[in-house]
Design a protein around this motif. Structure first.
Motif, PDB file in Angstrom:
ATOM      1  N   LEU A 276       0.825  -1.207   0.000  1.00  0.00           N
ATOM      2  CA  LEU A 276       0.000   0.000   0.000  1.00  0.00           C
ATOM      3  C   LEU A 276       0.861   1.260   0.000  1.00  0.00           C
ATOM      4  N   LEU A 277       1.937   1.247   0.792  1.00  0.00           N
ATOM      5  CA  LEU A 277       2.813   2.422   0.857  1.00  0.00           C
ATOM      6  C   LEU A 277       3.649   2.575  -0.401  1.00  0.00           C
ATOM      7  N   ASN A 278       3.870   1.492  -1.132  1.00  0.00           N
ATOM      8  CA  ASN A 278       4.658   1.572  -2.367  1.00  0.00           C
ATOM      9  C   ASN A 278       3.839   2.041  -3.561  1.00  0.00           C
ATOM     10  N   LYS A 279       2.508   1.978  -3.459  1.00  0.00           N
ATOM     11  CA  LYS A 279       1.671   2.323  -4.606  1.00  0.00           C
ATOM     12  C   LYS A 279       1.841   3.757  -5.101  1.00  0.00           C
ATOM     13  N   PRO A 280       2.054   4.753  -4.218  1.00  0.00           N
ATOM     14  CA  PRO A 280       2.259   6.110  -4.741  1.00  0.00           C
ATOM     15  C   PRO A 280       3.497   6.266  -5.616  1.00  0.00           C
ATOM     16  N   LEU A 281       4.443   5.322  -5.551  1.00  0.00           N
ATOM     17  CA  LEU A 281       5.620   5.411  -6.406  1.00  0.00           C
ATOM     18  C   LEU A 281       5.224   5.222  -7.870  1.00  0.00           C
ATOM     19  N   PRO A 282       5.851   5.964  -8.789  1.00  0.00           N
ATOM     20  CA  PRO A 282       5.546   5.758 -10.216  1.00  0.00           C
ATOM     21  C   PRO A 282       5.995   4.374 -10.650  1.00  0.00           C
ATOM     22  N   PRO A 283       5.384   3.808 -11.710  1.00  0.00           N
ATOM     23  CA  PRO A 283       5.786   2.472 -12.178  1.00  0.00           C
ATOM     24  C   PRO A 283       7.213   2.461 -12.664  1.00  0.00           C
ATOM     25  N   VAL A 284       7.786   1.273 -12.761  1.00  0.00           N
ATOM     26  CA  VAL A 284       9.199   1.138 -13.090  1.00  0.00           C
ATOM     27  C   VAL A 284       9.529   1.606 -14.489  1.00  0.00           C
ATOM     28  N   SER A 285       8.515   1.760 -15.354  1.00  0.00           N
ATOM     29  CA  SER A 285       8.780   2.174 -16.726  1.00  0.00           C
ATOM     30  C   SER A 285       8.990   3.671 -16.859  1.00  0.00           C
ATOM     31  N   THR A 286       8.762   4.455 -15.771  1.00  0.00           N
ATOM     32  CA  THR A 286       9.006   5.879 -15.857  1.00  0.00           C
ATOM     33  C   THR A 286      10.494   6.170 -15.869  1.00  0.00           C
ATOM     34  N   HIS A 287      10.838   7.387 -16.259  1.00  0.00           N
ATOM     35  CA  HIS A 287      12.249   7.732 -16.453  1.00  0.00           C
ATOM     36  C   HIS A 287      13.046   7.608 -15.165  1.00  0.00           C
ATOM     37  N   THR A 288      12.514   8.175 -14.087  1.00  0.00           N
ATOM     38  CA  THR A 288      13.265   8.161 -12.833  1.00  0.00           C
ATOM     39  C   THR A 288      13.409   6.758 -12.286  1.00  0.00           C
TER      40      THR A 288
ATOM     41  N   PHE B 240       8.363   9.884   5.078  1.00  0.00           N
ATOM     42  CA  PHE B 240       7.697  10.993   4.395  1.00  0.00           C
ATOM     43  C   PHE B 240       6.191  10.744   4.304  1.00  0.00           C
ATOM     44  N   GLU B 241       5.814   9.514   3.930  1.00  0.00           N
ATOM     45  CA  GLU B 241       4.392   9.210   3.772  1.00  0.00           C
ATOM     46  C   GLU B 241       3.659   9.273   5.112  1.00  0.00           C
ATOM     47  N   VAL B 242       4.248   8.678   6.155  1.00  0.00           N
ATOM     48  CA  VAL B 242       3.601   8.679   7.467  1.00  0.00           C
ATOM     49  C   VAL B 242       3.491  10.100   8.013  1.00  0.00           C
ATOM     50  N   ALA B 243       4.560  10.884   7.864  1.00  0.00           N
ATOM     51  CA  ALA B 243       4.526  12.264   8.357  1.00  0.00           C
ATOM     52  C   ALA B 243       3.477  13.082   7.606  1.00  0.00           C
ATOM     53  N   THR B 244       3.403  12.903   6.296  1.00  0.00           N
ATOM     54  CA  THR B 244       2.419  13.648   5.506  1.00  0.00           C
ATOM     55  C   THR B 244       1.000  13.265   5.898  1.00  0.00           C
ATOM     56  N   MET B 245       0.742  11.956   6.037  1.00  0.00           N
ATOM     57  CA  MET B 245      -0.589  11.523   6.441  1.00  0.00           C
ATOM     58  C   MET B 245      -0.927  12.013   7.845  1.00  0.00           C
TER      59      MET B 245
ATOM     60  N   PHE C  69      19.542  14.180 -11.723  1.00  0.00           N
ATOM     61  CA  PHE C  69      19.806  13.319 -10.574  1.00  0.00           C
ATOM     62  C   PHE C  69      19.489  11.861 -10.914  1.00  0.00           C
ATOM     63  N   ASP C  70      20.181  10.960 -10.216  1.00  0.00           N
ATOM     64  CA  ASP C  70      19.782   9.566 -10.153  1.00  0.00           C
ATOM     65  C   ASP C  70      18.971   9.394  -8.878  1.00  0.00           C
ATOM     66  N   ALA C  71      17.654   9.370  -9.018  1.00  0.00           N
ATOM     67  CA  ALA C  71      16.750   9.431  -7.863  1.00  0.00           C
ATOM     68  C   ALA C  71      16.556   8.047  -7.264  1.00  0.00           C
ATOM     69  N   PHE C  72      17.409   7.670  -6.330  1.00  0.00           N
ATOM     70  CA  PHE C  72      17.248   6.423  -5.599  1.00  0.00           C
ATOM     71  C   PHE C  72      16.257   6.641  -4.455  1.00  0.00           C
ATOM     72  N   VAL C  73      15.213   5.841  -4.396  1.00  0.00           N
ATOM     73  CA  VAL C  73      14.180   5.967  -3.372  1.00  0.00           C
ATOM     74  C   VAL C  73      14.489   4.980  -2.256  1.00  0.00           C
ATOM     75  N   GLN C  74      14.855   5.492  -1.075  1.00  0.00           N
ATOM     76  CA  GLN C  74      15.164   4.641   0.059  1.00  0.00           C
ATOM     77  C   GLN C  74      13.897   4.366   0.856  1.00  0.00           C
ATOM     78  N   ALA C  75      13.727   3.113   1.281  1.00  0.00           N
ATOM     79  CA  ALA C  75      12.500   2.692   1.943  1.00  0.00           C
ATOM     80  C   ALA C  75      12.220   3.517   3.194  1.00  0.00           C
ATOM     81  N   LYS C  76      13.214   3.665   4.071  1.00  0.00           N
ATOM     82  CA  LYS C  76      12.997   4.376   5.334  1.00  0.00           C
ATOM     83  C   LYS C  76      12.582   5.820   5.095  1.00  0.00           C
ATOM     84  N   ALA C  77      13.245   6.492   4.174  1.00  0.00           N
ATOM     85  CA  ALA C  77      12.916   7.891   3.887  1.00  0.00           C
ATOM     86  C   ALA C  77      11.529   8.007   3.256  1.00  0.00           C
ATOM     87  N   LEU C  78      11.197   7.083   2.350  1.00  0.00           N
ATOM     88  CA  LEU C  78       9.888   7.129   1.703  1.00  0.00           C
ATOM     89  C   LEU C  78       8.767   6.943   2.715  1.00  0.00           C
ATOM     90  N   TYR C  79       8.865   5.912   3.549  1.00  0.00           N
ATOM     91  CA  TYR C  79       7.794   5.626   4.490  1.00  0.00           C
ATOM     92  C   TYR C  79       7.702   6.709   5.565  1.00  0.00           C
TER      93      TYR C  79
END
Length: 210
Positions: A19-31, A194-199, A182-192
């Motif tokens: 559920l928390l990974n769904k906001p990420l764009p699909p793997v076919s996007t540029h980033t 961000f999502e929890v804080a925003t919610m 940039f090479d936008a590497f999405v780290q799990a801890k930072a992503l979650y």
């Protein structure tokens, strides 16, 4: 109850992470594709490689070439087909990365803890209400009781609104900003986090009517 909620959330943590990974764009996007060392061109390249492999396989089994050449063509066809199939296809789900040995476990525990806290919120508010209610006057009790029911409902509404509307747009904008630089590497801890804080922040903002 909170311990039971945490146990259930940790047991089903893979669903929470999905559920928390769904906001990420699909793997076919540029980033997201840069994260895996590929571009959108690689997707079509994989399809072309598979077609080339099938064509070589047909030539190898046509009987119009000597036996040794047919065997070489068959091996080449298998290698090309395998190379094409190994490249990511379109619309694959994207997942964040972890950088530490124990991070997959600790992140899963943290996500389960926050989910259990959200589930336990009505009970926590009721316990707070039960602690304060003896000190309230009858008129104050009539005001406090609707608040006890409205507060968790408004907070949950804010969390759902954030997950459905805010997070996909926010992640898409932030990940896509100057994506060519940039090479936008999405780290799990930072992503979650961000999502929890925003919610949490928007959930609290939904409490403003109270």
């Amino acid at each position: 109850f909170r311990s039971v909620a945490f146990g259930v959330c940790f047991w089903q943590n893979h669903h929470l992470l999905n559920l928390l990974n769904k906001p990420l764009p699909p793997v076919s996007t540029h980033t997201s594709n840069k994260l895996n060392g590929i571009t959108n061109d690689n997707v079509s390249t994989g399809q072309h490689l598979e077609r080339a492999g099938r064509a070589l396989s047909q030539v190898a089994h046509s009987g119009a070439t000597p036996q040794a050449e047919r065997q070489a063509l068959a091996r080449a066809a298998r290698e090309i087909t395998h190379a094409g199939a190994s490249l990511p296809q379109k619309n694959q789900p994207n997942v964040p990365i972890t950088t530490g040995v124990g991070e997959p476990f600790t992140v899963s525990v943290t996500v389960a803890f926050y989910a259990a806290l959200l589930i336990s919120l009505p009970l926590l508010l009721y316990e707070l209400y039960a602690f304060v209610i003896p000190a309230l006057k009858p008129q104050e009790k009539r005001v406090a009781q609707p608040i006890m029911f409205a507060a968790p409902a408004l907070f949950v509404a804010g969390v759902v609104f954030t997950y459905i509307v805010v997070l996909p747009a926010a992640v898409k904008f932030l990940q896509g900003y100057n994506s060519n630089q940039f090479d936008a590497f999405v780290q799990a801890k930072a992503l979650y986090s961000f999502e929890v804080a925003t919610m949490g922040v928007i959930g609290l903002a939904f409490e403003m009517p109270l």
